[in-house]
Design an enzyme around this catalytic site. Structure first.
Site, PDB file in Angstrom:
ATOM      1  N   LYS A  42       0.964  -1.246   0.123  1.00 34.17           N
ATOM      2  CA  LYS A  42       0.028   0.079  -0.022  1.00 34.17           C
ATOM      3  C   LYS A  42       0.787   1.271  -0.077  1.00 34.17           C
ATOM      4  O   LYS A  42       0.388   2.421  -0.420  1.00 34.17           O
ATOM      5  CB  LYS A  42      -0.728  -0.015   1.386  1.00 34.17           C
ATOM      6  CG  LYS A  42      -1.830  -1.140   1.210  1.00 34.17           C
ATOM      7  CD  LYS A  42      -2.983  -1.182   2.579  1.00 34.17           C
ATOM      8  CE  LYS A  42      -2.261  -1.518   3.750  1.00 34.17           C
ATOM      9  NZ  LYS A  42      -2.602  -2.859   4.227  1.00 34.17           N
ATOM     10  N   GLY A  43       1.981   1.119   0.323  1.00 40.97           N
ATOM     11  CA  GLY A  43       2.947   2.503   0.802  1.00 40.97           C
ATOM     12  C   GLY A  43       2.980   3.429  -0.593  1.00 40.97           C
ATOM     13  O   GLY A  43       3.071   4.421  -0.524  1.00 40.97           O
ATOM     14  N   GLU A  98       7.661   2.703  -6.142  1.00 41.68           N
ATOM     15  CA  GLU A  98       7.698   2.407  -4.738  1.00 41.68           C
ATOM     16  C   GLU A  98       7.848   3.687  -4.005  1.00 41.68           C
ATOM     17  O   GLU A  98       8.284   4.828  -4.372  1.00 41.68           O
ATOM     18  CB  GLU A  98       9.016   1.633  -4.631  1.00 41.68           C
ATOM     19  CG  GLU A  98       8.512   0.149  -4.224  1.00 41.68           C
ATOM     20  CD  GLU A  98       7.962  -0.397  -3.212  1.00 41.68           C
ATOM     21  OE1 GLU A  98       7.145   0.467  -2.379  1.00 41.68           O
ATOM     22  OE2 GLU A  98       8.002  -1.618  -2.598  1.00 41.68           O
ATOM     23  N   ASP A  99       7.223   3.656  -2.611  1.00 46.42           N
ATOM     24  CA  ASP A  99       7.434   4.662  -1.848  1.00 46.42           C
ATOM     25  C   ASP A  99       8.941   4.788  -1.269  1.00 46.42           C
ATOM     26  O   ASP A  99       9.506   5.646  -0.935  1.00 46.42           O
ATOM     27  CB  ASP A  99       6.282   4.759  -0.600  1.00 46.42           C
ATOM     28  CG  ASP A  99       6.748   3.254   0.209  1.00 46.42           C
ATOM     29  OD1 ASP A  99       6.828   2.056  -0.454  1.00 46.42           O
ATOM     30  OD2 ASP A  99       6.241   3.183   1.460  1.00 46.42           O
ATOM     31  N   ASP A 102      14.427   0.069   1.094  1.00 44.96           N
ATOM     32  CA  ASP A 102      15.181  -0.090   2.216  1.00 44.96           C
ATOM     33  C   ASP A 102      16.123  -0.997   2.206  1.00 44.96           C
ATOM     34  O   ASP A 102      17.325  -0.874   1.741  1.00 44.96           O
ATOM     35  CB  ASP A 102      14.002  -0.485   3.380  1.00 44.96           C
ATOM     36  CG  ASP A 102      14.410  -0.160   4.726  1.00 44.96           C
ATOM     37  OD1 ASP A 102      15.847   0.233   5.041  1.00 44.96           O
ATOM     38  OD2 ASP A 102      13.647  -0.532   5.725  1.00 44.96           O
ATOM     39  N   LYS A 130      17.026   4.441   1.042  1.00 47.95           N
ATOM     40  CA  LYS A 130      17.784   4.492   2.410  1.00 47.95           C
ATOM     41  C   LYS A 130      18.764   3.393   2.054  1.00 47.95           C
ATOM     42  O   LYS A 130      18.672   2.278   2.394  1.00 47.95           O
ATOM     43  CB  LYS A 130      16.691   3.894   3.378  1.00 47.95           C
ATOM     44  CG  LYS A 130      17.074   4.389   4.974  1.00 47.95           C
ATOM     45  CD  LYS A 130      16.276   3.668   5.842  1.00 47.95           C
ATOM     46  CE  LYS A 130      14.939   4.313   6.160  1.00 47.95           C
ATOM     47  NZ  LYS A 130      14.484   3.471   7.387  1.00 47.95           N
ATOM     48  N   PHE A 151      13.314   6.288  10.923  1.00 40.55           N
ATOM     49  CA  PHE A 151      12.204   5.824  10.490  1.00 40.55           C
ATOM     50  C   PHE A 151      11.082   6.854  10.330  1.00 40.55           C
ATOM     51  O   PHE A 151      10.688   7.688  10.880  1.00 40.55           O
ATOM     52  CB  PHE A 151      11.497   5.157  11.874  1.00 40.55           C
ATOM     53  CG  PHE A 151      10.401   4.130  11.677  1.00 40.55           C
ATOM     54  CD1 PHE A 151      10.627   2.863  12.180  1.00 40.55           C
ATOM     55  CD2 PHE A 151       9.358   4.380  10.922  1.00 40.55           C
ATOM     56  CE1 PHE A 151       9.673   1.700  11.544  1.00 40.55           C
ATOM     57  CE2 PHE A 151       8.400   3.283  10.702  1.00 40.55           C
ATOM     58  CZ  PHE A 151       8.553   1.972  11.007  1.00 40.55           C
ATOM     59  N   VAL A 152      10.794   6.884   8.919  1.00 38.09           N
ATOM     60  CA  VAL A 152       9.794   7.850   8.237  1.00 38.09           C
ATOM     61  C   VAL A 152       8.461   7.486   8.119  1.00 38.09           C
ATOM     62  O   VAL A 152       8.253   6.226   7.650  1.00 38.09           O
ATOM     63  CB  VAL A 152      10.593   8.381   6.975  1.00 38.09           C
ATOM     64  CG1 VAL A 152      11.895   8.984   7.158  1.00 38.09           C
ATOM     65  CG2 VAL A 152      10.795   7.096   6.012  1.00 38.09           C
ATOM     66  N   ASP A 158       3.968   3.941   6.484  1.00 33.49           N
ATOM     67  CA  ASP A 158       3.214   3.612   7.626  1.00 33.49           C
ATOM     68  C   ASP A 158       4.105   3.284   8.567  1.00 33.49           C
ATOM     69  O   ASP A 158       5.409   2.693   8.490  1.00 33.49           O
ATOM     70  CB  ASP A 158       2.179   2.513   7.559  1.00 33.49           C
ATOM     71  CG  ASP A 158       2.722   1.348   7.040  1.00 33.49           C
ATOM     72  OD1 ASP A 158       3.769   1.146   6.250  1.00 33.49           O
ATOM     73  OD2 ASP A 158       2.539   0.163   8.096  1.00 33.49           O
ATOM     74  N   ARG A 164      -0.188   6.749   7.296  1.00 36.40           N
ATOM     75  CA  ARG A 164      -0.113   7.059   5.545  1.00 36.40           C
ATOM     76  C   ARG A 164      -0.592   8.203   5.109  1.00 36.40           C
ATOM     77  O   ARG A 164      -0.242   8.824   4.037  1.00 36.40           O
ATOM     78  CB  ARG A 164      -0.715   5.751   5.228  1.00 36.40           C
ATOM     79  CG  ARG A 164      -0.142   4.452   5.623  1.00 36.40           C
ATOM     80  CD  ARG A 164      -0.575   3.373   4.266  1.00 36.40           C
ATOM     81  NE  ARG A 164      -0.458   1.965   4.903  1.00 36.40           N
ATOM     82  CZ  ARG A 164       0.521   1.417   4.606  1.00 36.40           C
ATOM     83  NH1 ARG A 164       1.526   1.982   3.887  1.00 36.40           N
ATOM     84  NH2 ARG A 164       0.492  -0.082   5.371  1.00 36.40           N
TER      85      ARG A 164
HETATM   86  C1  PRP Z   1       7.627  -1.249   2.730  1.00 36.34           C
HETATM   87  C2  PRP Z   1       7.851  -0.105   1.765  1.00 36.34           C
HETATM   88  C3  PRP Z   1       8.576  -1.040   0.557  1.00 36.34           C
HETATM   89  C4  PRP Z   1       9.217  -2.053   1.407  1.00 36.34           C
HETATM   90  C5  PRP Z   1      10.641  -1.643   1.259  1.00 36.34           C
HETATM   91  O1  PRP Z   1       6.473  -1.866   2.460  1.00 36.34           O
HETATM   92  O2  PRP Z   1       6.481   0.334   1.287  1.00 36.34           O
HETATM   93  O3  PRP Z   1       7.540  -1.666  -0.194  1.00 36.34           O
HETATM   94  O4  PRP Z   1       8.880  -2.125   2.791  1.00 36.34           O
HETATM   95  O5  PRP Z   1      11.228  -2.602   2.301  1.00 36.34           O
HETATM   96  P1  PRP Z   1      12.700  -3.334   1.821  1.00 36.34           P
HETATM   97  O6  PRP Z   1      13.569  -2.729   0.812  1.00 36.34           O
HETATM   98  O7  PRP Z   1      13.447  -3.581   3.091  1.00 36.34           O
HETATM   99  O8  PRP Z   1      12.145  -4.540   1.238  1.00 36.34           O
HETATM  100  P2  PRP Z   1       5.591  -2.955   3.569  1.00 36.34           P
HETATM  101  O9  PRP Z   1       6.129  -4.264   3.280  1.00 36.34           O
HETATM  102  O10 PRP Z   1       5.742  -2.243   4.927  1.00 36.34           O
HETATM  103  O11 PRP Z   1       4.249  -2.740   3.070  1.00 36.34           O
HETATM  104  P3  PRP Z   1       3.252  -1.506   2.804  1.00 36.34           P
HETATM  105  O12 PRP Z   1       3.610  -0.776   1.673  1.00 36.34           O
HETATM  106  O13 PRP Z   1       1.754  -1.994   2.902  1.00 36.34           O
HETATM  107  O14 PRP Z   1       3.349  -0.710   3.937  1.00 36.34           O
HETATM  108 MG    MG Z   2       4.707  -0.699   5.589  1.00 36.80          MG
HETATM  109 MN    MN Z   3       5.298  -1.304   0.483  1.00 36.93          MN
END
Ligand code: PRP
Ligand code: MG
Ligand code: MN
Length: 180
Positions: A42-43, A98-99, A102, A130, A151-152, A158, A164
């Site tokens: 959802k991000g 992607e948002d 990480d 990041k 932590f953003v 989220d 969000r």
């Molecule tokens: C978060 C973010 C990216 C992913 C990055 O999603 O939106 O999709 O983690 O992390 P990584 O590079 O360490 O794999 P999350 O799994 O929290 O789901 P969300 O988008 O629904 O919040």
């Molecule tokens: Mg998430």
């Molecule tokens: Mn995500």
């Protein structure tokens, strides 16, 4: 400001400027091509909504929803597809939106899945990068901002499904994620 946030990282104006900058570059790079932008739920939903409106060429959109495999652990990088693309991507130019990147594990896995479907190409666009937390090398083609290991939240990002809806990007107070 929301009481759970420590400081503002990127304002509405910072975000707007960056989204338009990215939109122009992407529109130029994909001119004359069949572009499919894929938002990762959802991000990325908020960034995706803004970014597609900053694209000046014809574009189709789709979404995928992924979930880390196993008990809340993101460490393996193995993801399960909760919602797949509606149509084939064979011979299409796919841009993943992607948002945040990480560890890079989510996208490494997703890239493997999508490349196996024989698209014309797959590139990655992320609002935030990041790099200090990277565990897998991910080729980020379009990046909004590179950020340190904070932590953003906000602008789609989220913590426990919260924040969000905040329109700007903030650093979350440490006490919020430490106490849980
Ligand atoms: C978060 C973010 C990216 C992913 C990055 O999603 O939106 O999709 O983690 O992390 P990584 O590079 O360490 O794999 P999350 O799994 O929290 O789901 P969300 O988008 O629904 O919040
Ligand atoms: Mg998430
Ligand atoms: Mn995500």
């Amino acid at each position: 400001m929301h009481p759970d946030v420590e400081k503002l990282l990127f304002s509405r104006a910072d975000i707007d400027n960056k989204v338009h900058e990215l939109g122009s570059i992407i529109s130029r790079d994909y001119a004359g091509q069949d572009l499919l932008m894929v938002g990762i739920l959802k991000g990325a939903a908020v960034f995706m909504a803004d970014l597609i409106r900053a694209i000046s060429i014809d574009v189709s959109i789709d979404f995928m929803a992924l979930s880390s495999y196993g008990a809340s652990s993101k460490s393996t990088g193995v993801v399960r597809i909760l919602k797949d693309l509606d149509k084939s991507i064979q011979n299409r130019h796919v841009l993943i939106v992607e948002d945040i990147v990480d560890t890079g594990l989510t996208l490494t896995y997703l890239l493997k899945i999508l490349k196996a479907r024989n698209p014309a190409g797959v590139r990655i666009c992320t609002m935030l990068d990041k790099p200090s937390r990277r565990k897998a090398d991910v080729p980020v083609d379009y990046n909004g901002f590179t950020i340190p290991d904070h932590f953003v939240v906000g602008y789609g990002l989220d913590y426990n499904e919260k924040y969000r809806n905040l329109p700007e990007i903030y650093v979350l107070k440490e006490e919020i994620y430490r106490s849980k």
